[in-house]
Design an enzyme around this catalytic site. Sequence first.
Site, PDB file in Angstrom:
ATOM      1  N   GLU A  42       6.754  -3.704  -5.243  1.00  0.00           N
ATOM      2  CA  GLU A  42       6.641  -3.242  -3.853  1.00  0.00           C
ATOM      3  C   GLU A  42       7.969  -2.773  -3.270  1.00  0.00           C
ATOM      4  O   GLU A  42       8.016  -1.886  -2.422  1.00  0.00           O
ATOM      5  CB  GLU A  42       6.063  -4.357  -2.958  1.00  0.00           C
ATOM      6  CG  GLU A  42       4.596  -4.673  -3.213  1.00  0.00           C
ATOM      7  CD  GLU A  42       4.358  -5.715  -4.297  1.00  0.00           C
ATOM      8  OE1 GLU A  42       5.310  -6.023  -5.055  1.00  0.00           O
ATOM      9  OE2 GLU A  42       3.230  -6.228  -4.385  1.00  0.00           O
ATOM     10  N   ALA A  73      -2.178  -2.824  -4.660  1.00  0.00           N
ATOM     11  CA  ALA A  73      -2.920  -2.450  -3.470  1.00  0.00           C
ATOM     12  C   ALA A  73      -2.897  -0.924  -3.402  1.00  0.00           C
ATOM     13  O   ALA A  73      -2.014  -0.284  -3.977  1.00  0.00           O
ATOM     14  CB  ALA A  73      -2.256  -3.047  -2.242  1.00  0.00           C
ATOM     15  N   GLU A 113      -0.935 -10.112  -8.036  1.00  0.00           N
ATOM     16  CA  GLU A 113      -1.279 -11.148  -7.057  1.00  0.00           C
ATOM     17  C   GLU A 113      -2.730 -11.595  -7.197  1.00  0.00           C
ATOM     18  O   GLU A 113      -3.046 -12.783  -7.083  1.00  0.00           O
ATOM     19  CB  GLU A 113      -0.986 -10.625  -5.640  1.00  0.00           C
ATOM     20  CG  GLU A 113       0.515 -10.463  -5.406  1.00  0.00           C
ATOM     21  CD  GLU A 113       0.851  -9.648  -4.165  1.00  0.00           C
ATOM     22  OE1 GLU A 113       0.344  -8.510  -4.050  1.00  0.00           O
ATOM     23  OE2 GLU A 113       1.593 -10.143  -3.318  1.00  0.00           O
TER      24      GLU A 113
HETATM   25  N1  CAA Z   1      -2.488   2.885  -5.167  1.00  0.00           N
HETATM   26  C1  CAA Z   1      -3.161   4.067  -5.120  1.00  0.00           C
HETATM   27  N2  CAA Z   1      -3.291   4.862  -6.190  1.00  0.00           N
HETATM   28  C2  CAA Z   1      -2.734   4.477  -7.346  1.00  0.00           C
HETATM   29  C3  CAA Z   1      -2.024   3.263  -7.463  1.00  0.00           C
HETATM   30  C4  CAA Z   1      -1.923   2.441  -6.297  1.00  0.00           C
HETATM   31  N3  CAA Z   1      -1.298   1.259  -6.328  1.00  0.00           N
HETATM   32  N4  CAA Z   1      -1.573   3.148  -8.719  1.00  0.00           N
HETATM   33  C5  CAA Z   1      -1.985   4.251  -9.372  1.00  0.00           C
HETATM   34  N5  CAA Z   1      -2.677   5.047  -8.553  1.00  0.00           N
HETATM   35  C6  CAA Z   1      -3.307   6.346  -8.855  1.00  0.00           C
HETATM   36  C7  CAA Z   1      -2.268   7.439  -8.967  1.00  0.00           C
HETATM   37  O1  CAA Z   1      -1.932   7.918  -7.690  1.00  0.00           O
HETATM   38  C8  CAA Z   1      -3.003   8.455  -9.801  1.00  0.00           C
HETATM   39  O2  CAA Z   1      -3.907   9.131  -8.984  1.00  0.00           O
HETATM   40  P1  CAA Z   1      -3.945  10.774  -9.000  1.00  0.00           P
HETATM   41  O3  CAA Z   1      -4.411  11.115 -10.389  1.00  0.00           O
HETATM   42  O4  CAA Z   1      -4.950  11.083  -7.929  1.00  0.00           O
HETATM   43  O5  CAA Z   1      -2.569  11.226  -8.720  1.00  0.00           O
HETATM   44  C9  CAA Z   1      -3.815   7.585 -10.759  1.00  0.00           C
HETATM   45  O6  CAA Z   1      -3.887   6.290 -10.145  1.00  0.00           O
HETATM   46  C10 CAA Z   1      -3.169   7.421 -12.123  1.00  0.00           C
HETATM   47  O7  CAA Z   1      -1.860   6.952 -11.905  1.00  0.00           O
HETATM   48  P2  CAA Z   1      -0.550   7.676 -12.553  1.00  0.00           P
HETATM   49  O8  CAA Z   1      -0.790   9.138 -12.758  1.00  0.00           O
HETATM   50  O9  CAA Z   1       0.625   7.283 -11.736  1.00  0.00           O
HETATM   51  O10 CAA Z   1      -0.532   6.941 -13.995  1.00  0.00           O
HETATM   52  P3  CAA Z   1       0.740   6.646 -14.901  1.00  0.00           P
HETATM   53  O11 CAA Z   1       0.186   6.150 -16.202  1.00  0.00           O
HETATM   54  O12 CAA Z   1       1.667   7.828 -14.913  1.00  0.00           O
HETATM   55  O13 CAA Z   1       1.520   5.441 -14.158  1.00  0.00           O
HETATM   56  C11 CAA Z   1       1.707   3.328 -13.019  1.00  0.00           C
HETATM   57  C12 CAA Z   1       0.933   4.187 -14.050  1.00  0.00           C
HETATM   58  C13 CAA Z   1       3.119   3.041 -13.554  1.00  0.00           C
HETATM   59  C14 CAA Z   1       0.938   2.035 -12.842  1.00  0.00           C
HETATM   60  C15 CAA Z   1       1.818   4.112 -11.679  1.00  0.00           C
HETATM   61  O14 CAA Z   1       0.525   4.574 -11.317  1.00  0.00           O
HETATM   62  C16 CAA Z   1       2.362   3.297 -10.545  1.00  0.00           C
HETATM   63  O15 CAA Z   1       3.562   3.093 -10.467  1.00  0.00           O
HETATM   64  N6  CAA Z   1       1.471   2.832  -9.646  1.00  0.00           N
HETATM   65  C17 CAA Z   1       1.873   2.107  -8.458  1.00  0.00           C
HETATM   66  C18 CAA Z   1       2.294   0.693  -8.782  1.00  0.00           C
HETATM   67  C19 CAA Z   1       2.705  -0.040  -7.521  1.00  0.00           C
HETATM   68  O16 CAA Z   1       3.673   0.330  -6.882  1.00  0.00           O
HETATM   69  N7  CAA Z   1       1.975  -1.071  -7.158  1.00  0.00           N
HETATM   70  C20 CAA Z   1       2.231  -1.836  -5.956  1.00  0.00           C
HETATM   71  C21 CAA Z   1       1.412  -1.304  -4.808  1.00  0.00           C
HETATM   72  S1  CAA Z   1       1.843  -2.029  -3.247  1.00  0.00           S
HETATM   73  C22 CAA Z   1       1.115  -3.523  -3.257  1.00  0.00           C
HETATM   74  O17 CAA Z   1       0.432  -3.898  -4.180  1.00  0.00           O
HETATM   75  C23 CAA Z   1       1.375  -4.356  -2.036  1.00  0.00           C
HETATM   76  C24 CAA Z   1       0.964  -5.786  -2.189  1.00  0.00           C
HETATM   77  O18 CAA Z   1       1.750  -6.671  -2.346  1.00  0.00           O
HETATM   78  C25 CAA Z   1      -0.415  -6.128  -2.128  1.00  0.00           C
END
Ligand code: CAA
Length: 258
Positions: free
Chosen positions: A132, A66, A112
């Site tokens: 999360e 998300a 999900e």
């Molecule tokens: N939401 C918003 N933006 C996101 C995102 C997310 N879930 N995941 C990645 N992005 C964005 C990053 O912010 C980044 O944007 P900027 O260039 O503007 O900074 C872009 O996508 C590229 O991401 P990274 O630079 O972080 O890429 P990476 O290769 O270094 O890492 C990753 C990849 C490990 C997937 C990392 O992006 C990450 O950890 N993302 C979040 C994963 C996460 O926590 N997901 C759960 C979200 S909460 C949820 O989903 C609740 C639910 O139950 C529904």
Amino acid sequence: MTDFETILLEKRGRVGVITLNRPKALNALNSQVLQELVVALDDLETDDGIGAILITGSERAFAAGADIKEMQPKSYMDMFMADFFAGWDRLASARKPTIAAVSGFALGGGCELAMLCDILLASDTAKFGQPEIKLGVIPGIGGSQRLTRAVGKAKAMDLVLTGRNMDAEEAERAGLVARVIPADELLDEALKTAETIASMSLPVAMVAKEAVNRSFETTLSEGVRFERRVFHSLFATEDQKEGMAAFVEKRAPEFKNR
Ligand code: CAA
């Protein structure tokens, strides 16, 4: 066809293909993605020419969750009053068969969304997880429930409490993934699978899906009773007549979806 900004919608023969398309955000699922997905799904579900729905992302990410940036400023009251994430239930109520073709990250809401589909196909680069807890929250689109049903308590607790990722091989061993496919063949294989399903009788495929899904919601004896009732009902279809006649006559069936 409707113009979308965060997804692509294509009709390839009898298969509807929805591609998540927010590459800069690794296909993070914000409210606009959900709105557009629901419109696309409604379109595919009401189109008699479509027999199966494929949902996919990019090679790098199915969806990295998300959209954290959208959620960050929200209060409890914002989330509660909007019933935030409730709209994703639309995917669970899809009546036509749905397939997720997952390459790269399928984290949080991405995992999900994949689990909301009927069949989960993964490339050998896929990574699944419910991270999360690292953000101070828990899964919110059914992950704690669907992951546990798919892989059992031991692995679900491990993933949800540590936030670690699982690779495609582990996900297949655990029962989350139906098949692991080399990354460069994923889309072709997923399309082939969707075409195979779409070549069956659509009403029968819809009933088959409903019967399997019923097993998650009911007791064994009630589930078996449900299955038998709908099994009997299929003898009112032309496609049962055609399917069995074709077998006896040693020819391929020509289903009419009736
Ligand atoms: N939401 C918003 N933006 C996101 C995102 C997310 N879930 N995941 C990645 N992005 C964005 C990053 O912010 C980044 O944007 P900027 O260039 O503007 O900074 C872009 O996508 C590229 O991401 P990274 O630079 O972080 O890429 P990476 O290769 O270094 O890492 C990753 C990849 C490990 C997937 C990392 O992006 C990450 O950890 N993302 C979040 C994963 C996460 O926590 N997901 C759960 C979200 S909460 C949820 O989903 C609740 C639910 O139950 C529904």
